[in-house]
Write a protein that holds these residues in place. Sequence first.
Motif, short mmCIF file in Angstrom:
data_model
loop_
_atom_site.label_atom_id
_atom_site.label_comp_id
_atom_site.label_asym_id
_atom_site.label_seq_id
_atom_site.Cartn_x
_atom_site.Cartn_y
_atom_site.Cartn_z
N LEU A 252 0.81 -1.22 0.00
CA LEU A 252 0.00 0.00 0.00
C LEU A 252 0.85 1.27 0.00
O LEU A 252 0.35 2.35 -0.29
N GLY A 253 2.14 1.13 0.30
CA GLY A 253 3.02 2.30 0.27
C GLY A 253 3.80 2.42 -1.03
O GLY A 253 4.71 3.24 -1.13
N ARG A 254 3.46 1.61 -2.02
CA ARG A 254 4.20 1.60 -3.29
C ARG A 254 4.28 2.99 -3.91
O ARG A 254 3.31 3.74 -3.90
N GLU A 255 5.45 3.32 -4.42
CA GLU A 255 5.65 4.60 -5.11
C GLU A 255 4.68 4.69 -6.28
O GLU A 255 4.38 3.68 -6.91
N PRO A 256 4.23 5.91 -6.62
CA PRO A 256 3.34 6.05 -7.78
C PRO A 256 3.97 5.41 -9.01
O PRO A 256 5.15 5.60 -9.28
N SER A 257 3.19 4.59 -9.69
CA SER A 257 3.73 3.85 -10.81
C SER A 257 2.80 4.00 -12.01
O SER A 257 1.70 4.50 -11.88
N GLN A 258 3.26 3.54 -13.14
CA GLN A 258 2.44 3.68 -14.35
C GLN A 258 1.49 2.50 -14.47
O GLN A 258 1.53 1.77 -15.45
N HIS A 259 0.63 2.32 -13.45
CA HIS A 259 -0.32 1.22 -13.58
C HIS A 259 -1.34 1.56 -14.66
O HIS A 259 -1.55 2.73 -14.98
N VAL A 260 -1.94 0.53 -15.23
CA VAL A 260 -2.87 0.75 -16.32
C VAL A 260 -4.29 0.32 -15.95
O VAL A 260 -5.09 -0.04 -16.80
N ALA A 261 -4.60 0.39 -14.64
CA ALA A 261 -5.94 0.01 -14.19
C ALA A 261 -7.02 0.89 -14.83
O ALA A 261 -8.14 0.45 -15.06
N PHE A 262 -6.68 2.16 -15.11
CA PHE A 262 -7.63 3.07 -15.78
C PHE A 262 -7.39 3.10 -17.28
O PHE A 262 -7.91 3.97 -17.97
N GLY A 263 -6.57 2.20 -17.79
CA GLY A 263 -6.21 2.22 -19.20
C GLY A 263 -5.06 3.18 -19.45
O GLY A 263 -4.34 3.59 -18.51
N HIS A 264 -4.87 3.54 -20.71
CA HIS A 264 -3.78 4.41 -21.09
C HIS A 264 -4.15 5.01 -22.44
O HIS A 264 -5.00 4.48 -23.15
N GLY A 265 -3.51 6.12 -22.80
CA GLY A 265 -3.81 6.75 -24.09
C GLY A 265 -5.06 7.62 -24.00
O GLY A 265 -5.51 7.98 -22.92
N ILE A 266 -5.62 7.91 -25.17
CA ILE A 266 -6.71 8.90 -25.21
C ILE A 266 -7.97 8.44 -24.49
O ILE A 266 -8.79 9.25 -24.10
#
Lengths: 418, 65
Positions: free
Chosen positions: A348-362
């Motif tokens: 839960l303390g993980r540094e902000p990362s480029q997760h794609v749970a909300f997708g990516h791109g436009i």
Amino acid sequence: MRVTEPSPCSTGGPPPTTLPTHRSCPFDPPEEYDRLREQDPVSRLAFPDGKTGWLLTRHQDVRALLADDRFSSDRRRASSPLRTFPLRPDDLQSRAGMLITMDPPEHTRYRRMLTRYFTVRRMRALAPRVEQIVAEHLDAMERSGPPVDLVRAFALPIPSLVICELLGVPYDDRAKFQQWTSTLLRLDTDEETALAARDALRDYMLGLVAVKRFHPDDALLSHLIATQDMQETPQDAELTDEELAGVGRLLLVAGHETTANMLALGTYTLLSNPGQLRAMLDQPESVERAVEELLRYLTIVQFGTIRVAREDVEIDGRHIRAGETVVASLAAANRDPEHFRHPEELDLGREPSQHVAFGHGIHQCLGQQLARVEMEVAFPALFRRFPGLRLAVTPEQVPMRDDMLIYGVHALPLTWDG
Amino acid sequence: MKIRIDHERCRGAGQCALHAPELFDQSDDDGTVVLLDAEPPPELEDSARLAAALCPNSVITIIES
């Protein structure tokens, strides 16, 4: 028109796989994704309609695909990895306003009109109202006493009420739209039933739009009706009733079902990690990171998202042909050890990362800032109100949503010391 | 450090305004990015890099000095 059939000779590699769906742990994606990511990250995928396409499981490939305009979001030519009858919005009426199935410039027009209603600032301004709604539902839980099903008492009603108020949809109609949504998202729904639910939801929204034209309120649908986009040519400036109904049902479905499942499955996850939960509650400023980690770890858009190649494209040495469907596994990408350290661990303390749970791109989620506010308010409030919160059944008895497009729990029976 | 934005690419996901609110805001008209400070002070450089890394549409370019 020349139809290109994928040639089995030119592709090589192992025979096509079908989309992995079997989980051995309720919090982890199917293990098969780990094997594919390691051994065959751009794999041939067999679709139920008999066609063959591709499955991407690496973080960098998924991210690259979703940002690549050589791939289209137009579902009219796409295959579904799970159903023999993809619910394609193929008639004009059903397609109007469905911006997730559109490419620029069509998509851009809608997105530009909508984005200002979902900015970080506007969503944060909703926090006091969300707090109030959360408190009311906690009060009701306290009054009824344990045990309760968290889905029915908390996780589903809170985001439903929030999105209803935001759009201007009567909350009293929730039984109807929750039922249609659930029918549409269930994997075993037959085509006739699914189309009937889709049309019922559309007719409901069309009726609502007609009401708003004569009795506008201060919510989003009425604002959209009044929108005059000065940048557009006059015929594009106003949204038709069909477009408004399309946007309305997209936001209504996406606005309640996704957050509802994150709240319930997130609660179950936090209860299963009591040490980290306590640490989060002790440090209120850590909640934002915790929510991002839950989004990554759980990736409730469990079967990923699809694109169709507009032209021949090469990915990691594999030839994707024009017209083929590519499935981007968001869940596999969010567990990629090349990108996330110990991805299988909840941190839960993980540094902000480029997760794609909300997708990516436009197409990255329009409502993501609303979802964050709802979760950041709801999780701490729930655990503070009921410090002894725990499962009222054994873990094996928690019904998981393996059978739904959006993962989560069908019910979460909880108890506490009353 | 200098920050450049390619406004045409922005679709208003809000990652920049969320992670680096001192440097980025969103327009009230269409939700797209508003650059508040093109030359961030040293203490905000990490936030600027994070915003660039998380932007879903590669709107933000960081020019390291």
